[in-house]
Every structure is written in C-alpha cells, then in structure tokens.
Design an enzyme around this catalytic site. Sequence first.
Site, short mmCIF file in Angstrom:
data_model
loop_
_atom_site.label_atom_id
_atom_site.label_comp_id
_atom_site.label_asym_id
_atom_site.label_seq_id
_atom_site.Cartn_x
_atom_site.Cartn_y
_atom_site.Cartn_z
N HIS A 24 -17.55 0.98 41.92
CA HIS A 24 -16.41 1.50 42.66
C HIS A 24 -16.18 2.97 42.37
O HIS A 24 -16.34 3.44 41.24
CB HIS A 24 -15.17 0.70 42.25
CG HIS A 24 -13.97 0.94 43.11
ND1 HIS A 24 -13.93 0.60 44.44
CD2 HIS A 24 -12.76 1.48 42.83
CE1 HIS A 24 -12.74 0.90 44.94
NE2 HIS A 24 -12.02 1.45 43.97
N SER A 81 -10.72 4.83 46.76
CA SER A 81 -10.08 3.55 46.54
C SER A 81 -8.84 3.41 47.44
O SER A 81 -8.95 3.56 48.65
CB SER A 81 -9.75 3.39 45.05
OG SER A 81 -9.40 2.06 44.74
#
Length: 431
Positions: free
Chosen positions: A409, A266
Amino acid sequence: MALFLISPTVIMQAQTPPPTPKPSPDVVAGIPVNYDEAKAGSYSLPDALKLNNGKPVRDARTWYSKRRPEIVAMFEAEQYGRAPGRPQDESFEIVDQGTPALNGKAIRKQVTIYLNKERTGPAIDLLIYLPAAASKPVPMFFSINFGAVQNAVDDPGIKPETVWDPKTNTRISPPAGRGFGRIDAGELLDAGFGVATYYYGDIDPDYPGGFANGIRARYLKPGQAERAADDWGSIAAWAWGMSRVEDYFETDKSIDAKHVVIHGVSRLGKTVMWAGAHDQRFAAVIASCSGEGGAALSHRNYGETIAHLTAPTRFLYQFAANYAKYAGFPDTAPMDANLLIALIAPRPLLLQTGSTDYWSDPKGEFLAAVAAGQVYKLLGKEDLGTDVWPAAGQPIFHDLSYYMHEGGHGMVSSDWNIYIEFLKKTLHTNQ
C-alpha cells in the site's frame, strides 16, 4: 493471469485463484474479507454512457450537458455528500512572499487561506515551492498531505504547524513525518513543476469525534444538530479544501493555474479522485492506492468493501451517511468507480497502486479504468488500450494510465519517476 469478458456494463471473471501468499486479515470490523478471485463473482456496472432515462450518450455535448451532471449529482447524494461552493469571504494571506530554499533549487512561498470574513475556524496553511530558475508561470504538482507541512520536505524555513490528536481532540506538535506525506520536491522541481501541499486536518480532523472542529460543522443549518444523510463527509471536505487552494493558484501569477495536477495516497487518493471529478479546473489526477470508495470497483467482492468502510467503528464520517445503505448490497448502488473515473475524463488520470495491496484491490482499479475507457474515447482521448491486467512494473501511459509497483500500500521511491514520466507524456504544459 485471469481472463475477462468486458462490455460497457458487465465484467465476468474467470475462476482462477489469486497469487500466493494469502493476504490477511480475513475479517475486519467483524466483516469477512474476500481475497479469492474465484469468489469475486460476476456483476453488472452502471453504464457511463446511458442517461437516467435510458437513452444513450453518443456525443460529447450530451455527455457534458446531461450525463456528467447526472453522475456528479449521484455521487454527491449517495457517496461523498453535497459540499458548499466557494466561500464568499475567502481570503489569502501571503505569509512568506518568496524565499530561496532547498539549496537554491527553489523559491518557497507560504500562504494562509481563510474561509470566512472573521478569519476564525479552519484555515489552510499552504506550502509552495517554485523552480528558482522559472521565468514564466509553472505547472503545479499539488499533493494533499497526512501530516504537518514541515514534515513533508526537509526545509528548516517552513512555518511549523500543529496537527489534530484524536485522543485529546486538540491540536498538538506533530510526531515525525508519516511516510505517505513525504514529497520528492527536488525531482519535480528539476522537471519544471512547482510543488504544493497542505495538511488535510486543516480542513477536517480525520476521526469521528473531530466533526465540531472541522469545516463541516460551520455549515450546519440553524437548529441542525447533525448532518443530513446527503451532507458532505470528510473526503468531500478535504477535496473542497483542494478547490480552495486552486482558488488561490488562480491569483498567483507565478503559477500556471490551468496546469495543476493533484495527488493523494490511500484515503487521500480517494480525495483526489473526487476533487478531480468534481472540480474540472484541475488538469490531471494521480491517485495512489485509492481502493474502495475511490478507484476500485464496489460491485466486485474483493478486499475492502462498502460494508467495511461504513462500519460504525470505521470510516462512515468520511462519506455521506447515505453510503452505508449499500453496505452488503453493493449491487444496488447506482454508482461505481468506473463512473468516478469517467468524471475525470478527458483529463489525464494515473491510477498508481501496489501488487500486494490486496485490501485496496489493484485489479479492481484496473477493471474500473477499463470500463471507464469508453468515455475517454468518446471525448477523443486514449483509454488504457488493453483489457489485460499488466504485471507489476509495467506502466500504461495513456490519457487514462495505470501503474502497479511491486509491493504494498502507498508509494515507493521509484513511483516519483513514474509520476514525472506520466506528466511529461500527458500534461501538455509548453514548459
């Protein structure tokens, strides 16, 4: 599947809709989010192989001596900010000289990296595992971590540390480990790699009000109350911290400091993209779901954009203040992710993402890699070898690699096997 017309500078996308279901949310920080491929638009990308004076780059010598420095300076000024060099008074304290750990599989080391002579202010608590049976220096898998090191691996011998609390702006005992911070040390050790990690907050707290407690505040000039428009943001600071860990690796005879692969997820995926681009000592990069501000194209209107990143309530502190001037106007930005990927060439790079992580734009990461492939080829390495976006679960293992798991994600457990396979195929360590 969409079709693409790709040149070094221009990418056109066919007008086909995205897969269902429709992602959400469709508004972030008051700014609409586009998840429709038909609205991603046509755009021109900056050419990695064209000098600022317009002349072409036709050989490796010109790339290294002229074009690469131009691109680095561009990202420093306009996106990540300018960071200082290695601290003159940097020092290392070996807290744990080497203790058997992980049921005899590993030798654990713990090191504190001090960044000034007084040993005050931010310092890095580095956790290291080496394969117990290693008879020579080992390559290192170095992952920057969202959480305290004691939450990264199941090992009661880890020296515990605190983490920053944005509510009180103080360091507190950490909550249970965040999923992104867990490391599958066993598989990496079995593959012959050492494992290292540090908590990113050791360098800079991850919230706007944490500036005074981070490393960047120590580098303000006399009389300077706030950072300049091109001063470093938190991402550059976290990447700078990774370079300080590499400084230590170069002193440790048990570590092959020339074969260190860096990994982050991320916003820490963005961090390792910049760390690998800026510090050529790192041998390979694995960036997980780095998205906008990392490996995804900014000129493409899909998912998160520069405007979302730099909105006042969000993450401008992570970047140079200059980055905000491109919010809403990404077509005016002189840099984009294809140039960032090009800076990592010719070293191995794996972009790992998720098929339903629309916010991070997995397709945009693939397109950026396609556009950067010309630099890998110029430097005698493999590009992706295709301009057709692969389905989830179909890895591309070249010097420039790409893999999209089925899902959202971050990482899933099977990604560790992908990482190891990528490293075995591309990072030639003589292990």
